[in-house]
Design a protein around this motif. Structure first.
Motif, PDB file in Angstrom:
ATOM      1  N   GLU A  27       1.762   6.210  -0.329  1.00 37.00           N
ATOM      2  CA  GLU A  27       1.806   6.723  -1.704  1.00 37.00           C
ATOM      3  C   GLU A  27       3.117   7.465  -1.959  1.00 37.00           C
ATOM      4  OE1 GLU A  27      -0.023   5.950  -4.306  1.00 37.00           O
ATOM      5  OE2 GLU A  27      -0.958   4.609  -2.832  1.00 37.00           O
ATOM      6  N   LYS A  28       3.480   8.309  -0.991  1.00 36.02           N
ATOM      7  CA  LYS A  28       4.744   9.049  -1.105  1.00 36.02           C
ATOM      8  C   LYS A  28       5.919   8.083  -1.226  1.00 36.02           C
ATOM      9  CE  LYS A  28       4.249  13.067   1.688  1.00 36.02           C
ATOM     10  NZ  LYS A  28       4.559  13.700   2.976  1.00 36.02           N
ATOM     11  N   ALA A  29       5.885   7.058  -0.408  1.00 34.45           N
ATOM     12  CA  ALA A  29       6.983   6.083  -0.379  1.00 34.45           C
ATOM     13  C   ALA A  29       7.096   5.359  -1.718  1.00 34.45           C
ATOM     14  CB  ALA A  29       6.756   5.087   0.756  1.00 34.45           C
ATOM     15  N   LYS A  30       5.956   5.018  -2.284  1.00 36.97           N
ATOM     16  CA  LYS A  30       5.977   4.297  -3.559  1.00 36.97           C
ATOM     17  C   LYS A  30       6.615   5.157  -4.646  1.00 36.97           C
ATOM     18  CE  LYS A  30       1.673   2.792  -3.832  1.00 36.97           C
ATOM     19  NZ  LYS A  30       0.418   2.047  -3.922  1.00 36.97           N
ATOM     20  N   LYS A  31       6.297   6.439  -4.603  1.00 32.25           N
ATOM     21  CA  LYS A  31       6.873   7.360  -5.592  1.00 32.25           C
ATOM     22  C   LYS A  31       8.392   7.425  -5.471  1.00 32.25           C
ATOM     23  CE  LYS A  31       3.001  10.342  -6.512  1.00 32.25           C
ATOM     24  NZ  LYS A  31       2.174  11.008  -5.504  1.00 32.25           N
ATOM     25  N   GLU A  32       8.882   7.233  -4.239  1.00 31.39           N
ATOM     26  CA  GLU A  32      10.340   7.307  -4.001  1.00 31.39           C
ATOM     27  C   GLU A  32      10.997   5.929  -4.125  1.00 31.39           C
ATOM     28  OE1 GLU A  32      12.176  10.056  -3.006  1.00 31.39           O
ATOM     29  OE2 GLU A  32      10.530  11.497  -2.805  1.00 31.39           O
ATOM     30  N   ASN A  33      10.242   4.957  -4.622  1.00 30.68           N
ATOM     31  CA  ASN A  33      10.748   3.583  -4.748  1.00 30.68           C
ATOM     32  C   ASN A  33      11.209   2.967  -3.433  1.00 30.68           C
ATOM     33  OD1 ASN A  33      10.335   3.399  -7.564  1.00 30.68           O
ATOM     34  ND2 ASN A  33      12.155   4.695  -7.853  1.00 30.68           N
ATOM     35  N   VAL A  34      10.530   3.318  -2.378  1.00 26.74           N
ATOM     36  CA  VAL A  34      10.828   2.721  -1.075  1.00 26.74           C
ATOM     37  C   VAL A  34      10.275   1.293  -1.068  1.00 26.74           C
ATOM     38  CG1 VAL A  34      10.191   2.824   1.376  1.00 26.74           C
ATOM     39  CG2 VAL A  34      10.896   4.907   0.172  1.00 26.74           C
ATOM     40  N   GLN A  35      11.089   0.336  -0.574  1.00 25.07           N
ATOM     41  CA  GLN A  35      10.598  -1.048  -0.555  1.00 25.07           C
ATOM     42  C   GLN A  35       9.970  -1.439   0.782  1.00 25.07           C
ATOM     43  OE1 GLN A  35      14.027  -0.842  -2.310  1.00 25.07           O
ATOM     44  NE2 GLN A  35      14.081  -2.833  -3.342  1.00 25.07           N
ATOM     45  N   LEU A  36      10.420  -0.742   1.823  1.00 27.36           N
ATOM     46  CA  LEU A  36       9.884  -1.058   3.152  1.00 27.36           C
ATOM     47  C   LEU A  36       9.570   0.240   3.878  1.00 27.36           C
ATOM     48  CD1 LEU A  36       9.395  -2.849   5.701  1.00 27.36           C
ATOM     49  CD2 LEU A  36      11.858  -2.766   6.101  1.00 27.36           C
ATOM     50  N   ILE A  37       8.298   0.423   4.251  1.00 26.58           N
ATOM     51  CA  ILE A  37       7.921   1.635   4.989  1.00 26.58           C
ATOM     52  C   ILE A  37       7.576   1.227   6.425  1.00 26.58           C
ATOM     53  CG2 ILE A  37       5.506   1.527   4.183  1.00 26.58           C
ATOM     54  CD1 ILE A  37       5.525   4.629   4.296  1.00 26.58           C
ATOM     55  N   ILE A  38       8.116   1.989   7.374  1.00 23.38           N
ATOM     56  CA  ILE A  38       7.939   1.641   8.779  1.00 23.38           C
ATOM     57  C   ILE A  38       7.275   2.796   9.527  1.00 23.38           C
ATOM     58  CG2 ILE A  38       9.137   0.995  10.913  1.00 23.38           C
ATOM     59  CD1 ILE A  38      11.388  -0.118   9.082  1.00 23.38           C
ATOM     60  N   PHE A  39       6.209   2.479  10.242  1.00 26.47           N
ATOM     61  CA  PHE A  39       5.504   3.461  11.067  1.00 26.47           C
ATOM     62  C   PHE A  39       5.862   3.203  12.539  1.00 26.47           C
ATOM     63  CE2 PHE A  39       3.074   3.170   7.169  1.00 26.47           C
ATOM     64  CZ  PHE A  39       2.721   4.487   6.909  1.00 26.47           C
TER      65      PHE A  39
END
Lengths: 282, 270
Positions: A27-39
């Protein structure tokens, strides 16, 4: 294009708790317009699983937890680590690249370390391949932790035409250093600098933090650009959500000057390897 | 062998907090002797958990070492942590009245286990997890009492040699007189670690570091000019104290045996 690295501390053996925290970061990433989130490696389960392996294992095609993450990947590409149970009854230390609501790729750790403090092969089967696959970040390949320290593994992704190499890690810190970090962090950083430079690819390394049985996961996640330049770096040992904007045009720019890709000779290497293998003495 | 004190402090304070919270504790308890190791541990705990969440037990045997009690008190006051003095002589004397001995090791071990017993009791009373204060030098040499001072729930300083703890202590602000104090297990009046071990901690740690951390062989060390007797003594102590660093072996009968192939992490599902 924005990439987000989640340098977090998963709860050992508690998939549902970890799933919740994955969604919070997504959710946080989407708010920051992140296109790829990596865990990081084994982000859904924690690292020191031992006999918990079979209790936390998931089948990607049928598991409801997996379905939820797949659904979330309609809006953002997601890379995470989990224990995979295959139909053959074996368990793998795996990572998945999900995008557009689909599984784009699954990588199974080929080199699970089993020496000294590490005992992964007691519990995991070994993957047998390194793939590159098409993504908005160019041809992408995944490695898990110790895979990244194997020259052969790095070469295979390079030979496979990598533009972006993603490394998921759960690397415990080892060794005193007079610097404000573990000595072992240098190992990952020097491989990041070298592989990015000589494969002219982005190298994205996401390591975890936290403590398990005294092991101190070292953090220090990073992104190296295709010229071998450090672009972004997370803190050591502490939790952090590192977001960085990368420009994919840099790849073509660097390849004008550095022709390693053009000059690679996989056929010669393959033939040479066959000769080496056929002359093993042990 | 030199450590980066700022980094080590960061890791160890995070470790203490993290481990306690995983087990639903917010408070830590430790035995404070007035010596270096427990003082360093108290400083780390106070920095990590906040002074109100640290409880120190000062457990002298009667008035044998008044200076140590004063020093321990001073550390507790300096940090503003909770502390309590408990004299262990009534319990220890009662036991030895029934089973008298003049063996100083037997008496020392009994005292160490009495302190452990009180710590575990207060751990429950105070809802506080026990922080271990054994260092890597002691642990490798077996210079400690099994189920006594070696017992704890978590140990933040167990991977630091004595000389490294001294380095960390200066950075943390431990009073100089405690850093400079001659290390003693307090087994009997006039006893000092270095006298009993027959070497200085500096020498011991240099040899241990080469043998353990760098995996050098005794032969390598001999070539490097280390004293033969010291190398042999240390190698012998490491070997003969293996049992103190392990859980006792269980005779395996079934397919799946605790400790051998029933394998779960300490931090399981935390």
């Amino acid at each position: 294009m924005k990439i987000g690295l989640v340098q977090s501390s998963p709860h050992l053996g508690d998939v549902q708790k970890n799933l919740k925290s994955h969604f919070a970061y997504i959710e946080k990433a989407k708010k920051e317009n992140v296109q790829l989130i990596i865990f990081p490696e084994l982000s859904l389960t924690g690292y020191t699983l031992q006999d918990l392996v079979e209790e936390v294992a998931l089948c990607p095609d049928s598991d409801p937890t997996f379905k939820k993450i797949k659904k979330a990947s309609e809006e953002i590409s997601i890379v995470f680590g989990f224990v995979e149970k295959k139909d053959n009854g074996l368990f793998y230390n795996s990572s998945a690249y999900l995008s557009d609501g689909e599984i784009k790729n699954i990588h199974r750790k080929v080199f699970p370390p089993t020496y000294g403090m590490f005992e992964e092969m007691k519990f995991f089967a070994q993957g047998k391949n390194f793939h590159t696959f098409s993504t908005p970040f160019g041809k992408t390949g995944m490695m898990i932790c110790y895979d990244f320290l194997q020259l052969g593994a790095c070469y295979l992704l390079f030979a496979g035409g990598s533009d972006t190499i993603i490394v998921l890690s759960a690397a415990p810190g080892r060794g005193y250093s007079e610097e404000d970090k573990f000595e072992s962090s240098n190992m990952w950083e020097s491989m990041g600098a070298s592989l990015s430079r000589f494969s002219t690819s982005f190298v994205v390394y996401c390591n975890r933090v936290g403590f398990e049985d005294g092991k101190v996961f070292a953090g220090g996640s990073f992104i190296y650009g295709p010229a071998g330049n450090l672009m972004a770096k997370a803190r050591y040992v502490e939790e952090e959500f590192l977001i960085h904007d990368i420009n994919l045009d840099e790849i073509a720019e660097v390849r004008k000057k550095r022709l390693y890709k053009r000059d690679d000779k996989p056929e010669i290497i393959l033939e040479a390897l066959k000769r080496i293998i056929s002359s093993y003495e042990d | 062998m030199k450590i980066n004190e700022i980094f080590v402090e960061k890791v160890l304070t995070a470790f203490i907090k993290n481990e306690l919270y995983k087990f639903n504790f917010s408070r830590g308890i430790l035995g404070l002797s007035g010596g270096l190791d427990s003082s360093v541990c108290a400083f780390l705990a106070a920095k990590s958990l906040g002074k109100t969440n640290v409880f120190a037990l000062i457990m002298p045997y009667g008035d044998t070492y008044p200076q140590d009690v004063d020093d321990a008190r001073e550390v507790a006051d300096l940090l503003g942590i909770n502390s309590r003095i408990i004299d262990i002589s009534p319990m220890v004397d009662a036991y030895f009245k029934i089973f008298p001995t003049s063996d100083r090791i037997i008496i020392g071990n009994k005292m160490a286990r009495e302190r452990m017993s009180i710590l575990y009791d207060f751990s429950v009373r105070e809802k506080a997890l026990i922080l271990g204060t054994s260092n890597k030098t002691e642990s490798l040499l077996g210079y400690g009492t099994l189920h006594g001072d070696m017992a704890s729930a978590i140990n933040p300083i167990g991977d630091l040699y004595k000389t490294q703890i001294r380095q960390l202590a200066a950075h943390l602000g431990v009073p100089t007189k405690i850093i400079k104090k001659t290390p003693t297990a307090g087994l009997w009046p006039g006893q000092t670690d270095e006298k009993e071990l027959g070497m200085t901690y500096k020498n011991i740690d240099m040899i241990l570091y080469q043998l353990v951390d760098l995996r050098r062989t005794p032969a390598d060390l001999l070539k490097k000019g280390f004293d033969k007797k010291n190398i042999e003594r240390i190698t012998r102590l490491i070997k003969s104290s293996e049992f103190k660093r392990k859980l006792p072996p269980i005779a395996k009968l079934s397919w799946r045996t605790v400790g051998l192939n029933f394998l779960y992490s300490f931090d399981r599902e935390k």
